[in-house]
Write a protein that holds these residues in place. Structure first.
Motif, PDB file in Angstrom:
ATOM      1  N   ALA A   3       1.033  -1.016  -0.042  1.00 40.48           N
ATOM      2  CA  ALA A   3      -0.078   0.017  -0.048  1.00 40.48           C
ATOM      3  C   ALA A   3       0.829   1.338   0.118  1.00 40.48           C
ATOM      4  CB  ALA A   3      -1.017  -0.030   1.336  1.00 40.48           C
ATOM      5  N   PRO A  22      -6.921   6.708   0.794  1.00 39.16           N
ATOM      6  CA  PRO A  22      -6.938   5.291   0.734  1.00 39.16           C
ATOM      7  C   PRO A  22      -6.292   4.719  -0.551  1.00 39.16           C
ATOM      8  CG  PRO A  22      -9.015   6.097   0.064  1.00 39.16           C
ATOM      9  CD  PRO A  22      -7.953   7.411   0.409  1.00 39.16           C
ATOM     10  N   VAL A  23      -5.716   3.409  -0.433  1.00 40.15           N
ATOM     11  CA  VAL A  23      -5.125   2.820  -1.354  1.00 40.15           C
ATOM     12  C   VAL A  23      -5.895   1.219  -1.413  1.00 40.15           C
ATOM     13  CG1 VAL A  23      -3.025   1.444  -2.433  1.00 40.15           C
ATOM     14  CG2 VAL A  23      -2.999   3.689  -1.821  1.00 40.15           C
ATOM     15  N   ALA A  24      -6.428   0.819  -2.394  1.00 36.74           N
ATOM     16  CA  ALA A  24      -6.992  -0.466  -2.706  1.00 36.74           C
ATOM     17  C   ALA A  24      -5.992  -1.548  -2.966  1.00 36.74           C
ATOM     18  CB  ALA A  24      -8.170  -0.265  -3.564  1.00 36.74           C
ATOM     19  N   TYR A  32      -9.975  -6.769  -2.960  1.00 39.64           N
ATOM     20  CA  TYR A  32      -9.308  -5.814  -2.786  1.00 39.64           C
ATOM     21  C   TYR A  32      -9.592  -5.311  -1.460  1.00 39.64           C
ATOM     22  CZ  TYR A  32      -8.373  -4.606  -7.692  1.00 39.64           C
ATOM     23  OH  TYR A  32      -8.001  -4.797  -9.069  1.00 39.64           O
ATOM     24  N   PRO A  34      -8.936  -1.901   1.503  1.00 40.27           N
ATOM     25  CA  PRO A  34      -8.561  -0.678   1.767  1.00 40.27           C
ATOM     26  C   PRO A  34      -7.368  -0.187   2.686  1.00 40.27           C
ATOM     27  CG  PRO A  34     -10.607  -0.793   2.439  1.00 40.27           C
ATOM     28  CD  PRO A  34     -10.421  -2.318   1.681  1.00 40.27           C
ATOM     29  N   SER A  36      -5.308   3.000   4.542  1.00 39.81           N
ATOM     30  CA  SER A  36      -4.858   4.340   4.494  1.00 39.81           C
ATOM     31  C   SER A  36      -3.294   4.737   4.368  1.00 39.81           C
ATOM     32  CB  SER A  36      -5.456   5.109   5.910  1.00 39.81           C
ATOM     33  OG  SER A  36      -5.000   6.406   5.848  1.00 39.81           O
ATOM     34  N   ASN A 121       0.635  -5.066  -7.791  1.00 39.85           N
ATOM     35  CA  ASN A 121      -0.319  -4.048  -7.557  1.00 39.85           C
ATOM     36  C   ASN A 121       0.481  -2.876  -8.275  1.00 39.85           C
ATOM     37  OD1 ASN A 121      -2.537  -4.045  -5.368  1.00 39.85           O
ATOM     38  ND2 ASN A 121      -1.094  -5.750  -4.886  1.00 39.85           N
TER      39      ASN A 121
END
Length: 382
Positions: A3, A22-24, A32, A34, A36, A121
């Protein structure tokens, strides 16, 4: 880690940003999740960004809960036939120094699945960019001439043709101190923490993580030539066992918590010829009653059931005392006060019978039963 790396890429593409976002993260199980991410630093003149993630262990009793995982990401022109990621261990992240782990000596102590997650990713992020933004990143990559050492290269599987690669340096402030509370020093991981995992998800109460740790410890012992392992139920029983087995090296001692059956089967599968259990009386009673998993929630001691199994060896007054006991420790005290070491030995014998049933190919099965002050109540080999 993943992330933070994707977050750093987003900061580079956007040219900055304010506050957390947020990053999924796509997990190996196909979902996925989430996370932070907080931007920490940006230098477009070097094609560099830093982002951070705070570890949330949930119910998982993990020493890294609340730790900050920081990723410094840099772009640079592709230098090999394939573009990819250069993964490096920064401050607080360990490096492998001994054989027996799924990572080679000299590489960052980041297991194969987290590496795969990182690559996949990052590739997915690039696939979501248009040609203009990819071109902008290629321009930024030309500003970095750093030579990368002491890392590992992870080639892209879908974007090998990109004209640029990137480095990901993972750091955990204070990781060197946290690592002392893990098995890393024993496994030959020096300088900090390791990044483990097979799913990307935190499993409640660390069941999966603990099984992975047990398996890794046993594999490490076998790879380093050990034929006998000491399976202790926790830190205290291991400490006592070490005093009585000084001839065995550190790697021989494996803490298995409640995973009695799993650990035996794994030891058998890996070819150990000898196993020694290091236990207190409560766990011994559960082993003797055939519980493969000895956590209290799943294998609470029923003293009536215990008496049905062993009561034929007890006179009625003693049986009544045990039936009214509240804890295994109290049962042990009753047996000691009445001089019934024969019952303790019989319980140990039954425990080893179940060990034999769980792992019949192990040639030698032994047991050291400790009193709560660390003195040895009995030693037995069958």
């Amino acid at each position: 880690m993943t992330a933070a790396a994707v977050g750093a890429l987003r900061v580079l593409v956007q040219g900055g940003g304010v506050g957390s976002f947020p990053v999924a993260v796509f997990l190996p199980c196909g979902i996925y999740f989430p996370v932070s991410v907080t931007p920490a630093h940006l230098d477009l003149s070097l094609g560099l960004a830093v982002a951070e993630v705070k570890k949330d262990g949930g119910d998982d009793p993990d020493v890294t809960h609340g730790a900050i995982f920081s990723v410094e990401l840099k772009l640079f022109p592709r230098r090999t036939n394939s573009a990819g990621v250069y993964l490096k261990a920064g401050s607080g992240v360990g490096v492998v120094t001994r054989d027996g782990l799924p990572v080679r000596i000299g590489e960052p102590a980041v297991n194969p699945v987290p590496r795969q997650m990182l690559r996949d990713n990052i590739e997915s992020f690039f696939l979501g960019l248009d040609a203009a933004r990819l071109g902008m990143l290629a321009d930024l990559s030309g500003k970095n001439g750093e030579v990368f050492e002491n890392g590992v290269f992870i080639p892209f599987s879908r974007l090998s043709f990109l004209p640029f690669s990137l480095s990901v340096t993972v750091s955990v402030p204070g990781g060197e101190v946290l690592a002392r509370r893990t098995l890393n020093p024993r496994l030959g991981i020096e300088g900090g923490l390791s990044i483990l995992g097979t799913t990307g998800l935190v499993i409640p109460y660390s069941h999966e993580a603990y099984r992975e740790t047990i398996e890794a410890s046993l594999k490490f012992a076998r790879t380093n030539g050990l034929d006998v392992t000491v399976l202790s139920t926790g830190g205290k029983s291991e400490k006592f066992a070490r005093k009585h087995l000084p001839e065995l090296p550190d790697a021989a001692f494996v803490q298995i918590a409640d995973f009695y059956q799993f650990s035996l089967k794994k030891a058998e599968e890996l070819g150990f010829s000898g196993v020694i259990h290091s236990v207190f009386f409560g766990k011994l009673m559960k082993m003797a009653m055939g519980f493969g998993y000895t956590h209290a929630h799943f294998s609470s001691l029923d003293f009536d059931e215990f008496l049905r199994k062993f009561g034929r060896r007890l006179a009625e007054p003693l049986a009544c005392q045990i039936a009214s006991a509240n804890t295994a420790r109290q049962v042990l005290d009753i047996l000691k006060e009445n001089g019934r070491k024969d019952i303790i030995e019989w319980i140990a014998h039954r425990a080893l019978e179940h060990s034999r049933a769980f792992a019949p190919k192990i040639k030698s099965l032994g047991l050291i039963l400790f009193d709560y002050d660390g003195s040895v109540l009995l030693r037995r080999v069958e």
